[in-house]
Write a protein that holds these residues in place. Sequence first.
Motif, PDB file in Angstrom:
ATOM      1  N   ASP A 171       0.811  -1.218   0.000  1.00 48.34           N
ATOM      2  CA  ASP A 171       0.000   0.000   0.000  1.00 48.34           C
ATOM      3  C   ASP A 171       0.849   1.274   0.000  1.00 48.34           C
ATOM      4  OD1 ASP A 171       0.877  -0.740   2.567  1.00 48.34           O
ATOM      5  OD2 ASP A 171      -0.676   0.462   3.540  1.00 48.34           O
ATOM      6  N   LEU A 172       2.183   1.141   0.100  1.00 44.85           N
ATOM      7  CA  LEU A 172       3.056   2.313   0.112  1.00 44.85           C
ATOM      8  C   LEU A 172       3.869   2.385  -1.178  1.00 44.85           C
ATOM      9  CD1 LEU A 172       4.646   2.405   3.696  1.00 44.85           C
ATOM     10  CD2 LEU A 172       2.873   3.888   2.770  1.00 44.85           C
ATOM     11  N   PRO A 173       4.143   3.594  -1.674  1.00 36.03           N
ATOM     12  CA  PRO A 173       5.074   3.711  -2.805  1.00 36.03           C
ATOM     13  C   PRO A 173       6.414   3.097  -2.442  1.00 36.03           C
ATOM     14  CG  PRO A 173       3.955   5.795  -2.384  1.00 36.03           C
ATOM     15  CD  PRO A 173       3.630   4.904  -1.235  1.00 36.03           C
ATOM     16  N   VAL A 174       7.045   2.453  -3.402  1.00 40.46           N
ATOM     17  CA  VAL A 174       8.264   1.693  -3.128  1.00 40.46           C
ATOM     18  C   VAL A 174       9.346   2.562  -2.496  1.00 40.46           C
ATOM     19  CG1 VAL A 174      10.155   0.392  -4.172  1.00 40.46           C
ATOM     20  CG2 VAL A 174       7.806   0.004  -4.934  1.00 40.46           C
ATOM     21  N   GLU A 175       9.612   3.736  -3.083  1.00 43.54           N
ATOM     22  CA  GLU A 175      10.694   4.579  -2.561  1.00 43.54           C
ATOM     23  C   GLU A 175      10.410   5.014  -1.125  1.00 43.54           C
ATOM     24  OE1 GLU A 175      13.584   5.101  -3.840  1.00 43.54           O
ATOM     25  OE2 GLU A 175      13.131   3.970  -5.665  1.00 43.54           O
ATOM     26  N   GLU A 176       9.144   5.324  -0.825  1.00 43.07           N
ATOM     27  CA  GLU A 176       8.788   5.730   0.541  1.00 43.07           C
ATOM     28  C   GLU A 176       9.004   4.569   1.508  1.00 43.07           C
ATOM     29  OE1 GLU A 176       4.841   7.109   3.107  1.00 43.07           O
ATOM     30  OE2 GLU A 176       4.808   7.178   0.909  1.00 43.07           O
ATOM     31  N   HIS A 190      21.627  -4.551   6.485  1.00 48.07           N
ATOM     32  CA  HIS A 190      21.977  -3.899   5.221  1.00 48.07           C
ATOM     33  C   HIS A 190      20.793  -4.042   4.277  1.00 48.07           C
ATOM     34  CE1 HIS A 190      25.300  -2.470   2.488  1.00 48.07           C
ATOM     35  NE2 HIS A 190      24.324  -2.704   1.639  1.00 48.07           N
ATOM     36  N   LEU A 191      20.221  -2.904   3.877  1.00 38.52           N
ATOM     37  CA  LEU A 191      19.060  -2.904   2.994  1.00 38.52           C
ATOM     38  C   LEU A 191      19.508  -3.030   1.549  1.00 38.52           C
ATOM     39  CD1 LEU A 191      16.007  -2.490   2.413  1.00 38.52           C
ATOM     40  CD2 LEU A 191      16.468  -0.031   2.354  1.00 38.52           C
ATOM     41  N   HIS A 192      18.875  -3.973   0.824  1.00 41.40           N
ATOM     42  CA  HIS A 192      19.124  -4.164  -0.600  1.00 41.40           C
ATOM     43  C   HIS A 192      17.814  -3.984  -1.361  1.00 41.40           C
ATOM     44  CE1 HIS A 192      23.165  -5.840  -0.019  1.00 41.40           C
ATOM     45  NE2 HIS A 192      22.667  -6.571   0.956  1.00 41.40           N
ATOM     46  N   PHE A 193      17.930  -3.557  -2.621  1.00 42.56           N
ATOM     47  CA  PHE A 193      16.767  -3.493  -3.499  1.00 42.56           C
ATOM     48  C   PHE A 193      17.169  -4.040  -4.854  1.00 42.56           C
ATOM     49  CE2 PHE A 193      14.022  -1.093  -6.562  1.00 42.56           C
ATOM     50  CZ  PHE A 193      12.837  -1.746  -6.244  1.00 42.56           C
TER      51      PHE A 193
END
Length: 284
Positions: A171-176, A190-193
Amino acid sequence: MGPVTGWAQPGSAVEDIAPPRLVASDLDGTLLRTDGSLSGRTAAAWSAAAHAGIETVLVTARPPRWLHDLERVVGPRGTAICGNGAFVYEVATHRVLETHCFDSGVVEDVVADLRRAVPSVTFAAERASGPFVADGYPDPHRDRGAERSVRGSWREVAAEPVGKLLALAPDLPVEEFLSIVEEVVGDRGHLHFSGAHGLAEINAPGVTKAAGLERWATGLGIDAAHVWAFGDMPNDLPMLEWAGVGWAVANGHERVRRAADRLCPPNDDDGVAHVLEAVLAQKV
């Protein structure tokens, strides 16, 4: 990292640099076509590089079970670096050889904090034994082996170390969403995308494709200067920045294309194969 060099004619983008001793590649969006298939040309070039004495290794965000249909290109050593560096996996025997996981208790704390920050967030986790899917998480996307996943509450996941925590908030925009996750997780992970359906992929501190590739190269007695790495998404950036030559496919994320040393054609045009064929032509 040096200035980005575009791809002109086959061979022109490799003639001014020494050939690699080790080539590492991401899978989805890089070595594989957009539909997830591996072209005959790319398979042949990857295999030819190994036969010519160049070490090859796949370095992917995929969990180990998603590599079984790629056994023919995993390389002579038969292993791959998976889960953004969380696992080293022997594909033919289905054995996890190394794990690089969260310390005990960290995942539970991160999950609780993210739930407070984003009440709609849902979770899954990758472990050496396979996936754990928390109550409320949607069916794993494209998940081979999902029928063997363990489902339940987070109290049940604590018994086995987690290699990669997966978080979704559709329900949230990906970047947000990613920005919130990064802030909440802080130095605990460590956050990965990798571009997978808005998925936040969280590994233990210091667990990246670069760290996994560095361990692999060190074990072979190869330093970074003699490594070429290919990728397309932000989770590939640490690996491309560590390698002596970091290659971005032309279809890659803007951040990756800006940071890369070299550009090659898109994945659907066999970009990695273009480069390997040019290297092999020089060795003749």
